[in-house]
Design a protein around this motif. Structure first.
Motif, PDB file in Angstrom:
ATOM      1  N   UNK A 165      14.917 -50.598  16.091  1.00  0.00           N
ATOM      2  CA  UNK A 165      15.166 -50.890  14.684  1.00  0.00           C
ATOM      3  C   UNK A 165      16.211 -52.010  14.585  1.00  0.00           C
ATOM      4  N   UNK A 166      15.878 -53.088  13.884  1.00  0.00           N
ATOM      5  CA  UNK A 166      16.735 -54.266  13.834  1.00  0.00           C
ATOM      6  C   UNK A 166      18.147 -53.930  13.353  1.00  0.00           C
ATOM      7  N   UNK A 167      18.275 -53.223  12.246  1.00  0.00           N
ATOM      8  CA  UNK A 167      19.594 -52.952  11.681  1.00  0.00           C
ATOM      9  C   UNK A 167      20.411 -52.009  12.561  1.00  0.00           C
ATOM     10  N   UNK A 168      19.720 -51.143  13.295  1.00  0.00           N
ATOM     11  CA  UNK A 168      20.414 -50.291  14.253  1.00  0.00           C
ATOM     12  C   UNK A 168      20.987 -51.131  15.386  1.00  0.00           C
ATOM     13  N   UNK A 169      20.218 -52.146  15.815  1.00  0.00           N
ATOM     14  CA  UNK A 169      20.696 -53.065  16.847  1.00  0.00           C
ATOM     15  C   UNK A 169      21.911 -53.850  16.381  1.00  0.00           C
ATOM     16  N   UNK A 170      21.896 -54.293  15.124  1.00  0.00           N
ATOM     17  CA  UNK A 170      23.040 -55.018  14.564  1.00  0.00           C
ATOM     18  C   UNK A 170      24.284 -54.129  14.563  1.00  0.00           C
ATOM     19  N   UNK A 171      24.109 -52.861  14.183  1.00  0.00           N
ATOM     20  CA  UNK A 171      25.251 -51.940  14.173  1.00  0.00           C
ATOM     21  C   UNK A 171      25.802 -51.735  15.587  1.00  0.00           C
ATOM     22  N   UNK A 172      24.934 -51.506  16.553  1.00  0.00           N
ATOM     23  CA  UNK A 172      25.373 -51.316  17.941  1.00  0.00           C
ATOM     24  C   UNK A 172      26.082 -52.578  18.462  1.00  0.00           C
ATOM     25  N   UNK A 173      25.582 -53.722  18.042  1.00  0.00           N
ATOM     26  CA  UNK A 173      26.187 -54.988  18.445  1.00  0.00           C
ATOM     27  C   UNK A 173      27.638 -55.064  17.991  1.00  0.00           C
TER      28      UNK A 173
END
Length: 441
Positions: free
Chosen positions: A405-413
Motif C-alpha cells: 500500500x503506497x501510503x503505508x510505505x510513505x509512513x514507514x519511510x
C-alpha cells in the motif's frame, strides 16, 4: 574585493547548470528513450552522472589545495561543457551514458567550488548570505528544470536540455577570466594511486544503490579498496585525502553529522512530489511544495555567519539537529489526505534545519582547518552530504516500493527518517566548545 562580483557570476552559473542538469534529465528521459531506444539501460544515464560527480568532488577540492582554485574550477566547467555538447549529439543510449559520465566528471569538479571560493574571498560573517544565495540557485533550478525540459521537448528537441548548458558555461568561463586568485596553492606531488583507490572504492559502494543483483560483490570490492586506500594514505607524504583532517574533532564530527542528517531526511524531496501527485496535485504544485524547503533554508542561512561568531558552532548545530527531529515528527504524522498546507509547513521546517546545519558546517569546514586544507575539508562536507543523500533515497525508495500500500510505505519511510534523525541528533553534543575567537579566525 576587486573581481568579487564577476567571480560570483561565474560560480553561481556553474552551480545553476550542475544542479539543474539532473532534474531536467529526469523530466525528459521518457522522450529520449522513445527517440533513441535503449530502455534497458535507462537507469545508467543517471548512475554514470551520479557516481562520478559524487566521487570526484572531494578529489577536486584536494587538487585545488595543491594547484589553485581557478584552473581546477575552469577545467570542471570545460569538461561539463564538452559533455553537454556530446550528450546533445548522442544517437544511442550507450553514447548518452558515456557522455553523461563526462558531464558527471565536470559536475563533480565544479560542485565544491562555490563554497570553497566563497570561503576564500568573503569574511566569515558574510558567508551565511552567500550560502543563502547559493541555496536560492538550487531552489531556482528546481523550478526552472522541469519548465525548460517541457518547453524544449514541446517546441524544439530533447537535445536542447543539454545544448542550453553551452551559453551558460561559456559565460561562466568568461566571468572567471579576470579573477585574481586569493589563495596561494601549496605545491606537492599528486597522489595518483590514492585518488584511483578512493574513486574505485567509493564507486563500487555507490553502485550497490542501483544494481539489483550480486550487490555483495560490489560491497566487498568497495570495502577492500577503501581499506587498501586507508593503509596507503597513512604512509604517503602528500595524501589526496589527508587523514589527519579526521583528527580535527569538530571537523570530523561535522562531516559525520552531515552524512547522518542527509541519510535521515534529505531523500524526502524525492518522494513528497510523488505523494502530492497521488493526492491529485499537479507537477507544478509539487514543485511549489519543494520551494518551501528553499525558503526555510534561506531564512536561517543569511544570518548564520554572524550567529557563528556570536554563539559558536556547537549550539547552532544542536539547534539545527533539534529542528531536524521536529521535522521528522511532523513528517511521521503524514497520512492519506494530509493537506498541502501541512506538507508545506513541514518542508519549510526541513529547510530551516538543513539551512542551519549546512551553512554552519560549511563555515566550520573552512575556519577550523589550515588554509591549504580548506578545499579538501569543504569538499568532504559536500561528499558526506552526497553519500548521505544516496543512502536516504535508496533506503526510502526500497521502503516505498516494497510496501503493498503506497501510503503505508510513505509512513514507514518517515518512521525510518525519525529514527535516523534521532541518531544524528547525538552528534553535535560530542563537539568540545572552544573559544569563539578561535572559531572565527
Amino acid at each position: 574585493m576587486r573581481n568579487r562580483t564577476t567571480v560570483m557570476v561565474s560560480i553561481v552559473l556553474a552551480m545553476l547548470v550542475a544542479s539543474m542538469d539532473t532534474t531536467i534529465a529526469n523530466t525528459t528521459m521518457p522522450i529520449i528513450v522513445d527517440d533513441i531506444g535503449g530502455n534497458s539501460l535507462y537507469a545508467w544515464v543517471f548512475t554514470s552522472y551520479m557516481v562520478l560527480s559524487t566521487v570526484l568532488a572531494p578529489l577536486a577540492g584536494r587538487i585545488s589545495d595543491l594547484f589553485g582554485r581557478k584552473r581546477i574550477f575552469a577545467t570542471g566547467i570545460v569538461l561539463f561543457l564538452g559533455g553537454s555538447v556530446l550528450c546533445g549529439l548522442s544517437h544511442s543510449m550507450l553514447q548518452l551514458i558515456i557522455f553523461r559520465a563526462i558531464q558527471g566528471i565536470g559536475a563533480g569538479v565544479m560542485m565544491p567550488f562555490p563554497s570553497i571560493i566563497a570561503g576564500d574571498i568573503y569574511p566569515v560573517e558574510q558567508r551565511g548570505k552567500v550560502q543563502a544565495f547559493f541555496t536560492g540557485m538550487w531552489g531556482l533550478s528546481a523550478i526552472l528544470a522541469p519548465t525548460l525540459g517541457t518547453f524544449f521537448v514541446t517546441y524544439l528537441s530533447w537535445r536542447w536540455i543539454f545544448f542550453v548548458n553551452i551559453p551558460i558555461c561559456l559565460i561562466s568561463l568568461l566571468a572567471l577570466l579576470p579573477y585574481k586568485e586569493v589563495y596561494q596553492p601549496k605545491k606537492a606531488v599528486i597522489d595518483y594511486w590514492g585518488a584511483l583507490l578512493f574513486a574505485c572504492g567509493i564507486s563500487s559502494l555507490l553502485l550497490t544503490t542501483v544494481v539489483h543483483s550480486y550487490t555483495f560483490i560490489y560491497e566487498a570490492i568497495g570495502v577492500i579498496l577503501l581499506i587498501i586506500f586507508f593503509l596507503y594514505e597513512k604512509g604517503h607524504a602528500a595524501p589526496i585525502v589527508p587523514l589527519n583532517l579526521m583528527r580535527n574533532r569538530p571537523v570530523a564530527l561535522m562531516i559525520g553529522g552531515s552524512f547522518l542528517s542527509c541519510a535521515a531526511l534529505f531523500g524526502t524531496s524525492s518522494f513528497i512530489p510523488l505523494f502530492l501527485q497521488n493526492q491529485g496535485h499537479s507537477l507544478f504544485v509539487s514543485g511549489i511544495a519543494l520551494l518551501s524547503t528553499s525558503i526555510g533554508w534561506m531564512v536561517v542561512a543569511v544570518p548564520s555567519g554572524k550567529w557563528v561568531l556570536r554563539f559558536g558552532y556547537k549550539p547552532l548545530l544542536i539547534a539545527g539537529h533539534s529542528l531536524l527531529v521536529v521535522t521528522a515528527v511532523l513528517l511521521f504524522f503524514i497520512r492519506e489526505g494530509t493537506s498541502f498546507g501541512y506538507i508545506f509547513g513541514a518542508l519549510t521546517m526541513l529547510g530551516l534545519s538543513f539551512g542551519l546545519l549546512f551553512t554552519v558546517s560549511t563555515i566550520g569546514a573552512q575556519q577550523l582547518v589550515e588554509a591549504h586544507q580548506k578545499g579538501i575539508s569543504t569538499s568532504l562536507q559536500l561528499f558526506a552530504r552526497n553519500i548521505g543523500t544516496a543512502v536516504s533515497v535508496t533506503v526510502m525508495g526500497a521502503i516505498v516500493t516494497q510496501s503493498d500500500i503506497f501510503y503505508e510505505g510513505i509512513h514507514k519511510m518517515f518512521v525510518y527518517g525519525l529514527l535516523a534523525s534521532i541518531i544524528a541528533f547525538a552528534v553535535p553534543f560530542a563537539i568540545r566548545a572552544g573559544k569563539k575567537e578561535q572559531l572565527s579566525e
